[in-house]
Design a protein around this motif. Sequence first.
Motif, PDB file in Angstrom:
ATOM      1  N   PRO A  90       0.807  -1.232   0.000  1.00  0.00           N
ATOM      2  CA  PRO A  90       0.000   0.000   0.000  1.00  0.00           C
ATOM      3  C   PRO A  90       0.834   1.272   0.000  1.00  0.00           C
ATOM      4  O   PRO A  90       0.348   2.331  -0.417  1.00  0.00           O
ATOM      5  N   ASP A 115      -2.687  -5.806  -7.884  1.00  0.00           N
ATOM      6  CA  ASP A 115      -4.100  -5.484  -7.714  1.00  0.00           C
ATOM      7  C   ASP A 115      -4.535  -5.634  -6.264  1.00  0.00           C
ATOM      8  O   ASP A 115      -5.431  -4.925  -5.791  1.00  0.00           O
ATOM      9  N   ALA A 116      -3.930  -6.566  -5.560  1.00  0.00           N
ATOM     10  CA  ALA A 116      -4.311  -6.799  -4.162  1.00  0.00           C
ATOM     11  C   ALA A 116      -3.436  -6.046  -3.175  1.00  0.00           C
ATOM     12  O   ALA A 116      -3.622  -6.168  -1.967  1.00  0.00           O
ATOM     13  N   SER A 117      -2.479  -5.253  -3.659  1.00  0.00           N
ATOM     14  CA  SER A 117      -1.530  -4.602  -2.759  1.00  0.00           C
ATOM     15  C   SER A 117      -2.047  -3.297  -2.177  1.00  0.00           C
ATOM     16  O   SER A 117      -1.577  -2.842  -1.133  1.00  0.00           O
ATOM     17  N   GLY A 118      -2.985  -2.659  -2.866  1.00  0.00           N
ATOM     18  CA  GLY A 118      -3.448  -1.359  -2.423  1.00  0.00           C
ATOM     19  C   GLY A 118      -2.531  -0.231  -2.824  1.00  0.00           C
ATOM     20  O   GLY A 118      -2.743   0.924  -2.443  1.00  0.00           O
ATOM     21  N   ALA A 196      -8.310  -2.819  -6.816  1.00  0.00           N
ATOM     22  CA  ALA A 196      -8.844  -3.311  -5.550  1.00  0.00           C
ATOM     23  C   ALA A 196      -8.032  -2.765  -4.378  1.00  0.00           C
ATOM     24  O   ALA A 196      -6.866  -2.384  -4.515  1.00  0.00           O
ATOM     25  N   ASP A 197      -8.671  -2.720  -3.217  1.00  0.00           N
ATOM     26  CA  ASP A 197      -8.017  -2.318  -1.961  1.00  0.00           C
ATOM     27  C   ASP A 197      -7.467  -0.902  -2.012  1.00  0.00           C
ATOM     28  O   ASP A 197      -6.439  -0.587  -1.397  1.00  0.00           O
ATOM     29  N   GLY A 198      -8.112  -0.021  -2.797  1.00  0.00           N
ATOM     30  CA  GLY A 198      -7.726   1.378  -2.785  1.00  0.00           C
ATOM     31  C   GLY A 198      -6.555   1.751  -3.660  1.00  0.00           C
ATOM     32  O   GLY A 198      -6.134   2.917  -3.664  1.00  0.00           O
TER      33      GLY A 198
END
Length: 408
Positions: A90, A115-118, A196-198
Amino acid sequence: MTEVATDSTSLSPGNRQVWDRVRGPLLALALLVAAGIAIAALYSGDQHGRLDPRSADPYGSRAVAELLKDRGVSTHVVTTLDEAANAVGPDTTLLVATPDLLTTGQQEVLHTAADASGGRMVLVAAGPASADTLAPGVFTDAPTKVSTLDPRCSYPAADRAGSAELGGERYDTDAPGADSCYPSGGLPTLVRLDAADGGDTVLLGSPNILFNERLDKHGNASLALQLLGSRPELVWYLPSLSDASATQEDSTGTESGNDGDEDTSSTFLDLIPSGWLWGTLQLAVAAALAAIWRARRLGPLVTERLPVAVRASESTEGRARLYRNANARDRAAASLRSATRTRLAPILGIHLRDAHSPETLLPAVSVHLPTGERDIHALLFGPTPADDTALIQLADQLDALEREVRTS
């Protein structure tokens, strides 16, 4: 009785003839290779360290890395997929310098991790080979030239930067909430997508705003710093052709890329500039046209009166040299035998139309020669001499035969 050689004449050209024929094309090829090496050396010199944040060369990106460092953003260079996938988070911006070099399997792994790291992922000049996988919902269109473009969008970073040098790849997307900026020909050359995740993904159609020599032009520096400095860490991924992940099996049990077929995303032909491929094609077409032009028939041969008198000995010697250069012992032997038969026919009282008929000529010649002294048929109608020595021997034997018939 003298035995006449019966081996057929070899039509294979000699070493000197082969060299005379190929030295022109070899010289042209050598010049072409030398020009290619020279151009490649000059081009590689200009492009040394391309998009490398450690390089101070014109096409390097050290300047933007130093500016980011002054603003508290640390830059970390990675060259393998594992390093890039493990570094995302993130608080991280992941820049992929040449995404088209990645195989399909590598792209899927990288997209899943980012994509899933933010965090943010920035794709530089992603073309048809990578845009759809790394940024689902984005489609590429025909590239355009790089020029100074206005943002024409509501994305704050682009609005603050103003005009910048973009272009190159053009994109199209209908993803909700996407920012489409710096249009060229009606299509954006910068696209930002929510992930995803911002997190988000940014596609840059051209790397120009990151080059050292272009960073101070227009709003290039402002746009680059905003895109890469939104998080405290910047992971700069320079894909390498030697990365072992390019040949590792993916989750389906097949080698990454092309659904189990051999990976062709970075073949040898892909490394050749397109201009060289088109140039080679043009040279091939030109060579084919030149061959057709040189091989075409201009019509039947026409007998013309020579402007000067040429002695028979000179003409004979010239023709003999042509036969020798062409290694045409068959034609030379046929010419010698035909001339001998033509001269013998009137002496023997045979019509010229029958001079080349063995059934008519041979009995008449045998009457003037001792029985069984030589093989007249092999001498006047035999096979081609095997070498030059046999050809000279044939000429001597034909000359002796003609003298003997005349004096008998």
